[in-house]
Scaffold this motif. Structure first.
Motif, short mmCIF file in Angstrom:
data_model
loop_
_atom_site.label_atom_id
_atom_site.label_comp_id
_atom_site.label_asym_id
_atom_site.label_seq_id
_atom_site.Cartn_x
_atom_site.Cartn_y
_atom_site.Cartn_z
N UNK A 45 30.20 -5.25 -25.20
CA UNK A 45 28.90 -5.02 -24.59
C UNK A 45 28.25 -6.29 -24.09
N UNK A 64 29.83 -8.73 -23.05
CA UNK A 64 30.66 -9.32 -22.00
C UNK A 64 31.21 -10.68 -22.39
N UNK A 93 43.91 -5.55 -13.13
CA UNK A 93 43.08 -4.61 -13.90
C UNK A 93 41.71 -5.20 -14.19
N UNK A 94 41.06 -5.76 -13.18
CA UNK A 94 39.71 -6.25 -13.36
C UNK A 94 39.67 -7.48 -14.22
N UNK A 95 40.10 -8.51 -13.75
CA UNK A 95 40.03 -9.93 -14.08
C UNK A 95 39.63 -10.36 -15.50
N UNK A 96 38.72 -9.59 -16.22
CA UNK A 96 38.25 -10.15 -17.48
C UNK A 96 38.82 -9.44 -18.70
N UNK A 112 33.26 -18.31 -10.09
CA UNK A 112 33.55 -17.13 -10.91
C UNK A 112 35.01 -16.95 -11.22
N UNK A 113 35.91 -17.61 -10.48
CA UNK A 113 37.33 -17.39 -10.75
C UNK A 113 37.87 -18.35 -11.80
N UNK A 157 34.41 -19.48 -16.75
CA UNK A 157 33.14 -19.17 -16.08
C UNK A 157 32.13 -18.52 -17.02
N UNK A 187 22.47 -20.44 -19.19
CA UNK A 187 21.37 -19.57 -19.61
C UNK A 187 20.74 -20.08 -20.90
N UNK A 246 22.85 -22.83 -12.85
CA UNK A 246 24.30 -22.86 -12.75
C UNK A 246 24.63 -23.06 -11.27
#
Lengths: 491, 309
Positions: A54, A56, A66-69, A230-231, A235, A243, A249
């Motif tokens: 949740x 992340x 399958x979505x990078x993360x 972001x890659x 990151x 934050x 950033x």
């Protein structure tokens, strides 16, 4: 959960003494684990996974299918460090960062240590990360290494040794903070019982460390965190730290140099930047000064830095201090600059550029861990006893061809820690990466990142290669040792 | 706020709106073709070509390409992917609910495109893209501070909305002379309700004009209605107000942002003081092309002022 069937297999174990008796500072934890049913434990594991997903807390795998993360693998059993042992580690780390910093100042100025032949000049001046552009330059407040992450392992007797220093841009500290946030909710009563030293101040410390080197005269200096974008695999950490510190950033394309100062492009126009916490390699920092093909940095940034208009942490050129070929000389640096004996020893190391060491390495290749000096992240290395004959032959050829690029160390069986595996509690190899900050004063995060090799028998703890994480608790003095009557975690 | 971040927020808003609009227009056009195709195949072809041009798709495009062809900039898949790509760059600025919602929409659309029966399921897929657009707007309003970031997203939405409705009407609502089209197959009873549906406006229109759908009134409603949130006038007025709020948010009294606010404001007051007869005497298409030109100019000036300096 049953802990009586636990196998030591001859390893040093963090929780158990060689005879199988629980170490004093682990007693409360062991008792608590013993009381937890498998169902309870499973439910707490699920809670951990859910919290991480949740929030992340992820790392990037380099493929876009399958979505990078991916959510990072976390083991809920904490690793405990007693106060007196930590005290020694802390002093050793402070000593080490001081020596590394003096070394960097020296090699970029008078080079006494090279002239006195304590360190072979060839090794320093020929190092991949030596930056001649830094010669004769005094960085703000004389600090080169603002943040270092030092990897520690235990030898067979359980004594801590330094495996390597990460003096460029060590990552992983965000996981320390996340692991802690999660475990506080999983084992609240245990946490209170032990009096664990907090790590939450890290972001605040880091910000102070950065602002300490702001150019004088900036009334309210602005710090930014510079990310490759972001890659990049770290990151998440970049955005998390930005934050937490409350700083922007930025990417290289957000920055520009105007009238000798670094500015960021904002909707209010250009805004002056005073301190850059750079999370990109120095090679990519400035296409004018370094790699001309880099799009990650900002043209003219290095000139602004040399002109004193902006501070950069860590300073460019610090990579020469964490080069694996320089590493064997850090104990000598400590003696040379500080006139002290090293508190934390190095792992014994053979340097292939020394003829006698080279002969030994080639002769004993099958028993040794051979490492390329300018690689990291578990890449460019060979673990002799685990490698094939073809790999042995390949590394023998490479070492003989370019001795400067290789070192070798004995195969050390890392210490182990009880870890939840598919078949219950099993020992898994762990290391420790504490983070040290050099600002107005030197501060060490209590504990740091415990990485665990989740595959049975594996020595590789890198997250890109099957590693996971544990929370690390540095216990307040005296805490947790004696038996105490306190309520266990209530469900 | 960093220019790059503002840029990503603005375009995220635009692309979400663009995807939603394309899904709606594609679906209502498909419904229209079901009615017309048997009776008048030539007219059906004209209707399809009109929709295709209004969605900026190349010739020889079928409905699945409009929905799923990620390589085609006018497609829904492409807009959703670009919205997500922009969102990914500003994840620490938007709420995690917004990111998750957009991410889910992206994956659901990809999954739908890989189904063997994707053409049969197209109505359901398009419906879900439209409702994803609505709920994303709700999530955005419900979770984000009304700070500069929110203003950029909203501004992107309003500009895109004005642009899409004006474009749709300019292409579909006119014959060659620029007068409201009457000659297409099926007559007014087919085309004009379809255009209203394409802007989610049929029910709202009927509340104001309970009689038969009349081209002149449709133009009046979609271009000049003061209260309907998808009329060109309403969107441009909102955009002008948002551009003004951005000037304030950036603490920039008489400075750079004022020019952008003026550009949107000029267009807003032009639409405010125009009536439908002016529009029709100028010709619907020429009028709307001028509006689109001015709107594009304002958006261009905004990008030069805030993003590309």
């Amino acid at each position: 959960m049953r802990i009586d069937g636990y196998q030591l297999d001859g390893y040093f174990d963090e929780m158990f003494e060689p005879g199988g008796v629980v170490r004093p500072h682990y007693r409360e934890l062991a008792q608590r684990l013993g009381e937890l049913s498998d169902a309870e434990l499973a439910s707490r594991r699920r809670m951990v996974d859910l919290m991480l997903r949740n929030q992340g807390v992820t790392f990037t795998v380099y493929s876009d299918q399958s979505g990078i993360e991916k959510v990072f693998p976390f083991d809920p059993i904490p690793r405990l460090l007693a106060a007196e042992e930590w005290d020694r580690v802390e002093r050793g780390l402070v000593q080490r960062i001081e020596a590394l910093n003096l070394f960097l100042r020296d090699v970029y100025h008078e080079q006494h240590i090279l002239r006195d032949r304590v360190v072979d000049p060839e090794l320093v001046l020929g190092a991949t990360f030596f930056r001649r552009e830094m010669m004769g330059f005094d960085p703000p407040r004389g600090i080169y290494v603002h943040v270092v992450g030092t990897d520690l392992i235990r030898d067979r007797d359980g004594d801590f040794m330094v495996l390597e220093d990460n003096a460029r841009n060590p990552s992983g500290v965000s996981y320390v903070l996340q692991c802690r946030a999660v475990l506080k909710r999983v084992f609240p009563a245990l946490f209170a019982h032990y009096g664990v030293r907090p790590v939450d101040d890290y972001a605040e410390w880091l910000k102070e460390t950065l602002l300490h080197v702001a150019p004088r005269g900036a009334a309210e200096p602005t710090a930014v965190l510079l990310t490759p974008g972001i890659y990049n695999s770290a990151y998440f950490e970049h955005s998390f730290l930005a934050r937490q510190m409350g700083v922007q950033l930025v990417e290289g394309r957000d920055l520009t140099v105007k009238d000798g100062a670094v500015c960021m492009r904002s909707t209010r126009g250009l805004q002056r930047v005073d301190v850059i916490y750079s999370r990109i390699d120095d090679d990519f920092l400035d296409p004018v000064a370094f790699r001309p093909d880099s799009l990650l940095g900002c043209a003219g940034l290095f000139a602004a830095y040399r002109g004193g208009a902006v501070a950069v942490a860590n300073a460019p050129g610090t990579g020469v201090a964490d080069d694996k070929a320089i590493y064997p000389f850090v104990p000598d640096m400590i003696r040379y600059y500080l006139k002290q004996d090293p508190i934390l020893p190095n792992v014994p190391t053979w340097v292939a550029s020394r003829p006698s060491d080279l002969a030994y390495i080639l002769e004993h290749l099958e028993e040794l861990v051979v490492k390329q000096t300018d690689a990291s992240g578990g890449y460019g290395m060979m673990i002799g006893p685990h490698a094939t004959a073809a790999e042995h032959a390949e590394f023998r050829r490479r070492v003989a061809a370019e001795p400067r690029r290789y070192i070798a160390q004995p195969t050390i069986s890392l210490g182990r820690h009880p870890t939840i595996c598919d078949d219950g509690l099993e020992g898994r190899c762990v290391d420790l990466r504490p983070y040290v900050l050099f600002g107005e004063r030197i501060r060490v995060i209590p504990g740091g990142l415990t990485r665990v090799a989740l595959r049975r028998g594996s020595l590789v703890v890198n997250s890109s290669q099957g590693g996971g994480y544990k929370d690390t608790w540095v216990l307040a003095a005296e805490a947790g040792v004696g038996p105490r009557e306190e309520a266990a975690d209530a469900q | 706020m960093l220019s790059r971040v503002a840029d990503a927020l603005y375009w995220m808003g635009r692309y979400v709106e663009r995807a939603e609009h394309a899904a709606r227009v594609l679906e209502v056009t498909r419904q229209l073709l079901l009615d017309v195709r048997e009776v008048d195949p030539a007219a059906a072809e004209l209707h399809w070509q009109g929709a295709r041009v209004a969605l900026s798709m190349p010739e020889a495009t079928d409905a699945c390409a409009v929905a799923f062809d990620e390589h085609e900039p006018g497609s829904i898949a492409s807009s959703v992917a670009r919205a997500r790509e922009n969102a990914r760059q500003v994840r620490e600025v938007i709420s995690s609910e917004m990111w998750e919602h957009l991410n889910q929409t992206y994956w659901a659309l990809r999954e739908a495109s890989q189904q063997p029966a994707r053409e049969d399921e197209l109505s359901a897929t398009l419906g879900s893209v439209v409702s994803a657009g609505f709920s994303w707007a709700g999530v955005t309003d419900g979770t984000m501070r009304r700070g500069e970031g929110w203003l950029w997203i909203k501004l992107g939405q309003e500009v895109e909305r004005a642009d899409r409705v004006a474009r749709l009407l300019a292409v579909r609502g006119s014959d060659a002379s620029g007068a409201p089209a009457r000659s297409l197959g099926g007559g007014d009873n087919v085309l004009w309700p379809t255009l209203l549906r394409g802007a989610s406006a049929l029910e709202a229109y009927r509340k104001v004009h309970p009689a038969r759908v009349d081209p002149r009134r449709v133009v009046d409603f979609l271009v000049l209605d003061r209260e309907f949130p998808r009329s060109v006038r309403h969107c441009v007025a909102q955009a002008a107000a948002l551009a003004g709020a951005l000037v304030v948010a950036n603490g920039d009294g008489g400075g750079r942002g004022r020019g952008v606010e003026r550009a949107f404001g000029r267009l807003a007051s032009r639409l405010e003081y125009t009536d439908v007869d002016d529009v029709l005497s100028a010709g619907l298409a020429p009028f709307l092309l001028e509006v689109l030109h001015e709107l594009g100019g304002a958006s261009h000036q905004l990008q030069r002022t805030y993003f590309l300096h």
